[in-house]
Design a protein around this motif. Sequence first.
Motif, PDB file in Angstrom:
ATOM      1  N   THR A 255       0.774  -1.236  -0.094  1.00 50.37           N
ATOM      2  CA  THR A 255      -0.242   0.030  -0.169  1.00 50.37           C
ATOM      3  C   THR A 255       0.936   1.267  -0.007  1.00 50.37           C
ATOM      4  O   THR A 255       0.663   2.106  -0.569  1.00 50.37           O
ATOM      5  N   ALA A 256       1.901   1.293   0.671  1.00 47.77           N
ATOM      6  CA  ALA A 256       2.857   2.453   0.853  1.00 47.77           C
ATOM      7  C   ALA A 256       3.518   2.590  -0.483  1.00 47.77           C
ATOM      8  O   ALA A 256       3.512   3.785  -0.941  1.00 47.77           O
ATOM      9  N   TYR A 257       3.925   1.528  -1.051  1.00 47.67           N
ATOM     10  CA  TYR A 257       4.223   1.892  -2.543  1.00 47.67           C
ATOM     11  C   TYR A 257       3.317   2.478  -3.589  1.00 47.67           C
ATOM     12  O   TYR A 257       3.625   3.369  -4.385  1.00 47.67           O
ATOM     13  N   LEU A 305       8.239   1.002   5.442  1.00 49.71           N
ATOM     14  CA  LEU A 305       7.306   1.889   4.749  1.00 49.71           C
ATOM     15  C   LEU A 305       7.614   3.016   4.117  1.00 49.71           C
ATOM     16  O   LEU A 305       6.991   3.643   3.092  1.00 49.71           O
ATOM     17  N   GLN A 308       9.579   2.310   0.881  1.00 48.96           N
ATOM     18  CA  GLN A 308       8.584   1.882  -0.019  1.00 48.96           C
ATOM     19  C   GLN A 308       7.660   3.041  -0.735  1.00 48.96           C
ATOM     20  O   GLN A 308       7.337   3.153  -1.951  1.00 48.96           O
ATOM     21  N   ALA A 309       7.296   4.127  -0.060  1.00 47.75           N
ATOM     22  CA  ALA A 309       6.742   5.185  -0.278  1.00 47.75           C
ATOM     23  C   ALA A 309       7.487   5.912  -1.296  1.00 47.75           C
ATOM     24  O   ALA A 309       7.239   6.361  -2.249  1.00 47.75           O
TER      25      ALA A 309
END
Length: 406
Positions: A255-257, A305, A308-309
């Motif tokens: 989700t963070a990506y 996280l 990845q974002a």
Amino acid sequence: MSLIRGNIAFRRYWSARLVSYLGDQLARTALLIAAYDAYGGTAVALLLLATTAPRLLGPLLGALADRFDQRRLMVGCDLIQALLYLAVALLMPPLPVLLAAVTAATVAATAFTPAGRGLLPRLVGQDRLPAANAQLAVGMNIGFATGPALGGLMLATVGLGPTLVADAATFVLSALLIRGVRRLSAPATPAAAREPFRRVLGAGMRVVRHSQVVRAVSVGFLVLVTFAALDNLALVPLGRTALAADEVMIGLLGTAYGVGMVLGPVLLTRAGGRTRMQFVLYGAVLALGLGTLFTGVSPVIGVALVGQALAGAGAGWHHVAADTLIQQHVPAERLGVVFGTVYMFPYGAEVLAYLAGASLLGLIGPRWLLVVSGIGILATLALVVPMLTRALGERTRRRAAVAAVA
């Protein structure tokens, strides 16, 4: 997001891409889970192959976009996908038939993509292409980020059949939206519409071979995705072992990506068309590489996280920059073949990454695999920056020479 508000044709196309990507990810997630439950891991691999291999037909299918009316071609591709997924939902066929249906749907999706990218310059004009591509990326990445969660939820609550019916409905809605786009999709010159298919394909491939900008973007895609796709192999093992994360937290990494892929292009929309796309491309590679490295060395899940974002933002920027550079430097009547060819490289790179990465994961573990991935992504700059600088410099010199003669 002024283009969405002020340009009705672009708003329809933007909305069509949003619902289509949402449906794609919804169905993909549901089918992968259902195939695993019914047939095991081999079926998942075959299903992924069915959604990847037809993309290698990009040049041939891209020529359709240069030869025929792009708007009608996109509507036809959407309707074909709607019928195929509706048939699967109603008949629930055995695995071989399912794989054939998914392969046929992927062929239609592969023909759709270059047609849409080739149509965009005539929808918004050359000067608005950076903003248009950034806004498109926002919509598509919202669908990319929310579709998997919705697919899993629908599969658990209503079952596979209704989930696939919902996917078919998104394609019908997309077709209706695109059908309402004003008629700007005819080939740029009347002669292009009369060219034989073989000549259209050959002319497009000559642009691919001789355009230094296309060459730089293609090489960048091949090397970048070969390393970036290693992330897909390493993320779950990293979460399970080094970070001691449960299923929910591992899901949040994906989700963070996805959130990064949305927020990155949002930032570009704030800049409008003032940012040079080559610098966006360089920044994208830098963000993707550093984000992957950050994930690999993260001591806790919270740091992963953030990594990845950042990587997701880089991925979002890269697609915007790559599409805009090609649209700005390739004749409009050849964009179909060029886009179909350029976007072969990421899918070929994924195959290379998965073949090599599975062995590497066992040898060096997930942390070091992510470190290798990040370093390889950053090393892409050493190839792309000189190639793109030389390509854009040569174009500037040719323009100056023409202006001097005039």
